[in-house]
Design a protein around this motif. Structure first.
Motif, PDB file in Angstrom:
ATOM      1  N   LEU A 149       0.831  -1.197   0.000  1.00  0.00           N
ATOM      2  CA  LEU A 149       0.000   0.000   0.000  1.00  0.00           C
ATOM      3  C   LEU A 149       0.870   1.253   0.000  1.00  0.00           C
ATOM      4  N   GLU A 150       1.937   1.228   0.772  1.00  0.00           N
ATOM      5  CA  GLU A 150       2.835   2.380   0.830  1.00  0.00           C
ATOM      6  C   GLU A 150       3.445   2.665  -0.536  1.00  0.00           C
ATOM      7  N   ARG A 151       3.824   1.618  -1.259  1.00  0.00           N
ATOM      8  CA  ARG A 151       4.383   1.804  -2.599  1.00  0.00           C
ATOM      9  C   ARG A 151       3.338   2.389  -3.553  1.00  0.00           C
ATOM     10  N   ALA A 152       2.112   1.896  -3.451  1.00  0.00           N
ATOM     11  CA  ALA A 152       1.049   2.386  -4.329  1.00  0.00           C
ATOM     12  C   ALA A 152       0.743   3.857  -4.053  1.00  0.00           C
ATOM     13  N   LEU A 153       0.737   4.234  -2.775  1.00  0.00           N
ATOM     14  CA  LEU A 153       0.472   5.629  -2.423  1.00  0.00           C
ATOM     15  C   LEU A 153       1.603   6.534  -2.905  1.00  0.00           C
ATOM     16  N   ALA A 154       2.839   6.060  -2.793  1.00  0.00           N
ATOM     17  CA  ALA A 154       3.972   6.852  -3.273  1.00  0.00           C
ATOM     18  C   ALA A 154       3.872   7.077  -4.783  1.00  0.00           C
ATOM     19  N   ALA A 155       3.456   6.043  -5.518  1.00  0.00           N
ATOM     20  CA  ALA A 155       3.304   6.179  -6.963  1.00  0.00           C
ATOM     21  C   ALA A 155       2.173   7.132  -7.326  1.00  0.00           C
TER      22      ALA A 155
END
Length: 201
Positions: A149-155
């Protein structure tokens, strides 16, 4: 409030809020963004909105008065932008994920008019800072992988949308549903023209 059959029953208690009605093309693009979020419970496309004031549970006659007061509000159409995503809640486990609206003086002015209309009728509004946003998802504990989720939010931080024009706001009813709340428009009100004749729902 004769314009909507849901408010025909005297004494009925209704959980309500006031929000902007987003254009269809904006909802379509936000739905595409939602598809990239591994975030558990996604807000249905038809529920996407920008809250101006949470009214809470109120009796039907009071909401009928609020309807008349909201219908008297004159305000310009809004030109808004979405700039990235954010979350409410701690760290990598936010309780909700939202699209961030760029601050706008006209939007803030409309919010103040709506709040003044409600408070003028004795409706107590939550004391919270106004953060204009569109809720996209509500992660479920244990069902979302925090690093993913953190990676998706960063993207998604580079997501941009607008400017787009909002032509109306509405008084909504929130109803319980098996997969989450269901929102229905009780009455809607135009922006960007003199007078306050409601837009038929």
């Amino acid at each position: 409030m004769p314009r909507h059959s849901l408010l025909r029953e005297a004494g009925m208690m209704i959980r309500a809020f006031v929000a902007l009605i987003l254009p269809d093309e904006v909802c379509d693009q936000l739905a595409g963004l939602q598809a990239e979020l591994p975030a558990g419970r996604i807000v249905p496309r038809e529920n996407l909105h920008v809250t101006l004031a949470f009214i809470g549970r109120q009796p039907e006659p009071l909401l009928a008065e609020l309807d008349l007061t909201l219908a008297a509000i004159a305000a310009p159409a809004l030109s808004l932008r979405i700039e990235g995503v954010g979350g409410f809640g701690p760290g990598p486990r936010p309780r909700s994920i939202h699209a961030v609206l760029r601050p706008d003086p006209a939007l803030d002015g409309l919010r103040r008019k709506v709040e003044n209309a409600a408070r003028g009728l004795g409706i107590a509004l939550p004391a919270r800072r106004f953060v204009p946003h569109v809720t996209l998802a509500r992660p479920r504990a244990g069902r979302v992988d925090p690093p993913r989720l953190e990676r998706a939010l960063a993207a998604a931080m580079d997501f941009r949308l607008g400017p787009f024009t909002v032509h109306a706001f509405a008084l909504y009813q929130s109803l319980p549903g098996r997969e989450g709340p269901v929102y229905e428009v009780l009455a809607s009100y135009p922006l960007g023209r003199d007078g306050a004749a409601p837009i038929p729902c």
